[in-house]
Design an enzyme around this catalytic site. Sequence first.
Site, mmCIF file in Angstrom:
data_model
loop_
_atom_site.group_PDB
_atom_site.id
_atom_site.type_symbol
_atom_site.label_atom_id
_atom_site.label_comp_id
_atom_site.label_asym_id
_atom_site.label_seq_id
_atom_site.Cartn_x
_atom_site.Cartn_y
_atom_site.Cartn_z
ATOM 1 N N HIS A 16 1.385 -2.874 5.179
ATOM 2 C CA HIS A 16 0.723 -2.228 4.040
ATOM 3 C C HIS A 16 1.536 -1.064 3.480
ATOM 4 C CE1 HIS A 16 -3.481 -3.863 5.365
ATOM 5 N NE2 HIS A 16 -2.749 -4.749 4.721
ATOM 6 N N CYS A 66 12.033 -0.374 -11.578
ATOM 7 C CA CYS A 66 13.202 -1.055 -11.013
ATOM 8 C C CYS A 66 12.958 -1.628 -9.617
ATOM 9 C CB CYS A 66 14.407 -0.110 -10.975
ATOM 10 S SG CYS A 66 14.262 1.241 -9.785
#
Length: 235
Positions: A111, A122
């Site tokens: 997670h 990006c």
Amino acid sequence: MSYKSILILTGAGVSAESGLGTFRDKDGIWTKHRLEDVATPQGFARNPELVYDFYNKRRRDLQSAEPNAAHFALAKLESAIQAKGGEFVLVTQNVDDMHEKAGSQNIIHMHGELNSGLCAVCGWRGEWRVDMEAGTPCPNCAHEGLIRPDVVWFGEFPYLMDDIYERLALCDLFVSIGTSGAVYPAADFVREARLAGAHTVELNLEPSENAYVFNDAYYGPATEIVPIWAAKLAG
């Protein structure tokens, strides 16, 4: 019994005694914050300042938090298993760094991590230990306002799932520690492990929602039951 390949899954319950809040308990994080507001891409788009404040506070809390006996027991177990030539991987749902502080090495943060940033432009991911703000530029592409916590939010796909499922198919012992058994896909790992023939064990404060799937179970505070169980397994 000796196991050659061990996969440990940890959840919020393993860090609770380090002072880090759990999510679904009576006084858990989701009783104080709506997950839709602070743990979804939509919430971030609506109110980025709220999301930044929420994760900045949690990141700052990590600075003073220390690993507990359960974290240290798992790090010691990893060393013992590897010394015998076995394989050991720790998959955690937690975004804290308690396992690292305790000395664990082979960790998958499915997670994400609080101490990491992610650029929505990006895709840059990297260490981030200071506060985030709306005008914070990406260190890679310099775009402002699109750096976010490198945490998997609801509706997003966890990290390294192919790797995790491959390891589940090969492990002969699967252990779930401090998890609710309510968050998927992690809640289904025990079934995947059992289908592969692994022995399955739950260590938790109380039975999880999928406790009935496990072969064995031990209940109590993580700082009490994890060191005892780990010491027996280490031999």
